[in-house]
Design a protein around this motif. Sequence first.
Motif, PDB file in Angstrom:
ATOM      1  N   THR A 256       0.731  -1.036   0.108  1.00 37.77           N
ATOM      2  CA  THR A 256       0.075  -0.063  -0.020  1.00 37.77           C
ATOM      3  C   THR A 256       0.912   1.142   0.004  1.00 37.77           C
ATOM      4  OG1 THR A 256      -0.260  -0.160   2.241  1.00 37.77           O
ATOM      5  CG2 THR A 256      -1.843  -1.119   1.056  1.00 37.77           C
ATOM      6  N   ARG A 257       2.261   1.019   0.149  1.00 34.34           N
ATOM      7  CA  ARG A 257       3.207   2.295  -0.157  1.00 34.34           C
ATOM      8  C   ARG A 257       3.139   2.400  -1.784  1.00 34.34           C
ATOM      9  NH1 ARG A 257       8.077   1.868   3.821  1.00 34.34           N
ATOM     10  NH2 ARG A 257       8.365   3.965   2.650  1.00 34.34           N
ATOM     11  N   MET A 258       2.743   3.549  -2.202  1.00 36.05           N
ATOM     12  CA  MET A 258       3.075   3.876  -3.555  1.00 36.05           C
ATOM     13  C   MET A 258       4.346   3.564  -4.384  1.00 36.05           C
ATOM     14  SD  MET A 258       1.742   7.345  -5.652  1.00 36.05           S
ATOM     15  CE  MET A 258       0.097   7.485  -4.951  1.00 36.05           C
ATOM     16  N   ASN A 259       5.444   4.057  -3.466  1.00 40.61           N
ATOM     17  CA  ASN A 259       6.819   3.682  -4.356  1.00 40.61           C
ATOM     18  C   ASN A 259       6.984   2.288  -4.277  1.00 40.61           C
ATOM     19  OD1 ASN A 259       6.960   3.537  -1.386  1.00 40.61           O
ATOM     20  ND2 ASN A 259       9.006   3.860  -1.199  1.00 40.61           N
ATOM     21  N   ARG A 260       6.596   1.393  -3.292  1.00 44.18           N
ATOM     22  CA  ARG A 260       7.082   0.120  -3.375  1.00 44.18           C
ATOM     23  C   ARG A 260       6.119  -0.773  -4.414  1.00 44.18           C
ATOM     24  NH1 ARG A 260       7.737  -1.641   2.953  1.00 44.18           N
ATOM     25  NH2 ARG A 260       9.684  -0.698   3.269  1.00 44.18           N
ATOM     26  N   ALA A 261       4.642  -0.100  -4.491  1.00 44.19           N
ATOM     27  CA  ALA A 261       3.894  -0.796  -5.495  1.00 44.19           C
ATOM     28  C   ALA A 261       4.412  -0.539  -6.795  1.00 44.19           C
ATOM     29  CB  ALA A 261       2.425  -0.400  -5.386  1.00 44.19           C
ATOM     30  N   ILE A 262       4.960   0.569  -7.217  1.00 42.97           N
ATOM     31  CA  ILE A 262       5.437   1.010  -8.539  1.00 42.97           C
ATOM     32  C   ILE A 262       6.772   0.254  -8.760  1.00 42.97           C
ATOM     33  CG2 ILE A 262       6.812   2.880 -10.011  1.00 42.97           C
ATOM     34  CD1 ILE A 262       4.678   4.805  -8.764  1.00 42.97           C
ATOM     35  N   GLU A 263       7.485   0.125  -7.846  1.00 42.40           N
ATOM     36  CA  GLU A 263       8.831  -0.894  -7.919  1.00 42.40           C
ATOM     37  C   GLU A 263       8.561  -2.223  -8.126  1.00 42.40           C
ATOM     38  OE1 GLU A 263      12.323   1.369  -5.314  1.00 42.40           O
ATOM     39  OE2 GLU A 263      10.770   0.147  -4.356  1.00 42.40           O
ATOM     40  N   MET A 264       7.587  -2.660  -7.629  1.00 38.24           N
ATOM     41  CA  MET A 264       7.075  -4.227  -7.948  1.00 38.24           C
ATOM     42  C   MET A 264       6.799  -4.320  -9.356  1.00 38.24           C
ATOM     43  SD  MET A 264       3.907  -6.220  -6.635  1.00 38.24           S
ATOM     44  CE  MET A 264       3.241  -5.933  -8.472  1.00 38.24           C
ATOM     45  N   LEU A 265       6.271  -3.620  -9.951  1.00 35.99           N
ATOM     46  CA  LEU A 265       6.029  -3.580 -11.410  1.00 35.99           C
ATOM     47  C   LEU A 265       7.012  -3.832 -12.310  1.00 35.99           C
ATOM     48  CD1 LEU A 265       3.695  -0.523 -11.811  1.00 35.99           C
ATOM     49  CD2 LEU A 265       2.816  -2.915 -11.641  1.00 35.99           C
ATOM     50  N   ASN A 266       8.468  -3.630 -11.857  1.00 38.84           N
ATOM     51  CA  ASN A 266       9.453  -4.039 -12.565  1.00 38.84           C
ATOM     52  C   ASN A 266      10.016  -5.544 -12.679  1.00 38.84           C
ATOM     53  OD1 ASN A 266      10.008  -1.050 -13.178  1.00 38.84           O
ATOM     54  ND2 ASN A 266      11.082  -1.098 -11.434  1.00 38.84           N
ATOM     55  N   THR A 267       9.449  -6.069 -11.667  1.00 41.16           N
ATOM     56  CA  THR A 267       9.713  -7.644 -11.675  1.00 41.16           C
ATOM     57  C   THR A 267       8.399  -8.450 -11.454  1.00 41.16           C
ATOM     58  OG1 THR A 267       9.970  -7.413  -9.080  1.00 41.16           O
ATOM     59  CG2 THR A 267      12.048  -7.500 -10.807  1.00 41.16           C
ATOM     60  N   SER A 268       7.447  -7.787 -12.082  1.00 38.86           N
ATOM     61  CA  SER A 268       6.116  -8.658 -11.999  1.00 38.86           C
ATOM     62  C   SER A 268       5.771  -9.362 -13.116  1.00 38.86           C
ATOM     63  CB  SER A 268       5.068  -7.263 -12.072  1.00 38.86           C
ATOM     64  OG  SER A 268       4.904  -6.903 -13.357  1.00 38.86           O
ATOM     65  N   GLU A 269       4.846 -10.225 -12.906  1.00 35.82           N
ATOM     66  CA  GLU A 269       4.378 -11.294 -14.083  1.00 35.82           C
ATOM     67  C   GLU A 269       2.821 -11.013 -14.096  1.00 35.82           C
ATOM     68  OE1 GLU A 269       4.880 -15.455 -13.385  1.00 35.82           O
ATOM     69  OE2 GLU A 269       4.390 -15.346 -11.068  1.00 35.82           O
ATOM     70  N   SER A 270       2.320 -11.522 -15.336  1.00 33.90           N
ATOM     71  CA  SER A 270       0.848 -11.406 -15.523  1.00 33.90           C
ATOM     72  C   SER A 270       0.243 -12.672 -15.170  1.00 33.90           C
ATOM     73  CB  SER A 270       0.754 -10.990 -16.737  1.00 33.90           C
ATOM     74  OG  SER A 270      -0.698 -11.096 -17.222  1.00 33.90           O
ATOM     75  N   ILE A 271      -0.711 -12.889 -14.390  1.00 34.99           N
ATOM     76  CA  ILE A 271      -1.436 -14.115 -14.169  1.00 34.99           C
ATOM     77  C   ILE A 271      -3.060 -13.701 -14.615  1.00 34.99           C
ATOM     78  CG2 ILE A 271      -0.002 -14.858 -12.387  1.00 34.99           C
ATOM     79  CD1 ILE A 271      -2.298 -13.837 -10.142  1.00 34.99           C
ATOM     80  N   ASN A 272      -3.729 -14.861 -14.794  1.00 30.96           N
ATOM     81  CA  ASN A 272      -5.348 -15.106 -15.051  1.00 30.96           C
ATOM     82  C   ASN A 272      -6.144 -15.351 -13.839  1.00 30.96           C
ATOM     83  OD1 ASN A 272      -4.775 -14.569 -17.766  1.00 30.96           O
ATOM     84  ND2 ASN A 272      -4.524 -16.896 -18.021  1.00 30.96           N
ATOM     85  N   VAL A 273      -7.248 -14.342 -13.710  1.00 32.62           N
ATOM     86  CA  VAL A 273      -7.735 -14.447 -12.304  1.00 32.62           C
ATOM     87  C   VAL A 273      -9.019 -14.476 -12.540  1.00 32.62           C
ATOM     88  CG1 VAL A 273      -5.953 -13.456 -10.771  1.00 32.62           C
ATOM     89  CG2 VAL A 273      -7.786 -11.937 -11.672  1.00 32.62           C
ATOM     90  N   ASP A 274     -10.244 -14.740 -11.854  1.00 34.33           N
ATOM     91  CA  ASP A 274     -11.581 -14.701 -11.950  1.00 34.33           C
ATOM     92  C   ASP A 274     -12.131 -13.275 -11.702  1.00 34.33           C
ATOM     93  OD1 ASP A 274     -11.221 -17.552 -12.441  1.00 34.33           O
ATOM     94  OD2 ASP A 274     -11.955 -17.752 -10.270  1.00 34.33           O
ATOM     95  N   TYR A 275     -12.890 -12.980 -12.080  1.00 30.87           N
ATOM     96  CA  TYR A 275     -13.978 -11.949 -11.721  1.00 30.87           C
ATOM     97  C   TYR A 275     -15.575 -12.353 -11.555  1.00 30.87           C
ATOM     98  CZ  TYR A 275     -15.530 -10.343 -16.367  1.00 30.87           C
ATOM     99  OH  TYR A 275     -16.015 -10.312 -17.532  1.00 30.87           O
ATOM    100  N   CYS A 276     -16.329 -11.206 -11.295  1.00 32.11           N
ATOM    101  CA  CYS A 276     -17.926 -11.474 -10.851  1.00 32.11           C
ATOM    102  C   CYS A 276     -18.456 -10.622 -11.524  1.00 32.11           C
ATOM    103  CB  CYS A 276     -17.926 -11.757  -9.464  1.00 32.11           C
ATOM    104  SG  CYS A 276     -17.158 -12.902  -8.892  1.00 32.11           S
TER     105      CYS A 276
END
Length: 300
Positions: A110-130
């Motif tokens: 929930t810290r904006m800087n860490r959430a942006i940094e995480m994007l650099n090493t993120s991966e895309s997964i498939n999830v459900d929605y309703c």
Amino acid sequence: MQHKLLNMKNIAFIVNPKAGIKTKNRVVKLVKELLDLQQFSPTVVATEYPGHATQLAQQFALEGYYAVIAVGGDGTVNEVASGIVGTDTALGIVPNGSGNGFARHLDISTRMNRAIEMLNTSESINVDYCKVNDIPYFSICGVGFDAIVAQDFAQTSRGLKGYIQSIFKDIFQYKPETYHITGQDIDITTKAFLVNFANASQWGYEAHIAPKASIQDGWIDVAIVSEFPLVKAPGLAWQLFTKNIDENLYVNTIHAKEITIHRENNASPVHIDGTPTKIDGDLHIKIIEDGLKVLVKKRF
């Protein structure tokens, strides 16, 4: 802010319309400082009115963007995700809201800087929605007490203080209603304090109404909190935050792919991902499996 370089992933940040120009400027600054600009070509935009985030996200998806990042709370996430469901464009989240329930479920800081940094090493997964009556949601839809609180909370200055004030204002006035819930092998009539249809596990502030819910299991966790004496409220609240409310005698959790709920008062409030929404008549909820791509921390 916009870069368009070849052989890079186009990524757009959509900022909550209530966040204001200061938040947009902060996002631009942090993106320049923290995002891997050798990997991503970023665009940052602020929305101008409710629903604009969905329109922008749809356009970015049509343009083949790798990801669209929702900068805001669960309402902003809902708007952005609604615009990219069923596409190859992934949802990213930079939490900046009051609850951030979906981001917390995904273990996004929930810290904006860490959430942006995480994007650099993120991966895309498939999830459900309703969907509830064809309106998409991604975390939780609910009727009863939490929908009343969401309605009142929307009129406050937001924040944890406003949320707690809304709870205390409503809990002594609220009268549980009778609901008829039907689905495959399900036919329940009950007076309930609230009924939640959970894809993810929690409301904001780490309140886990469906602690065993998964966004990849193909099931809706239907959490029914029966009418209870107010003296039991502190214990129920404690179990919400300790992730074991499903063990409470006043709570029953069932699973469904599709379910219909008939309300005693068919105009009573409904909340969709924490946003109060007016829906008259019966509510029909169904799950869409693997319908959304989401950026999360890379697992390996």
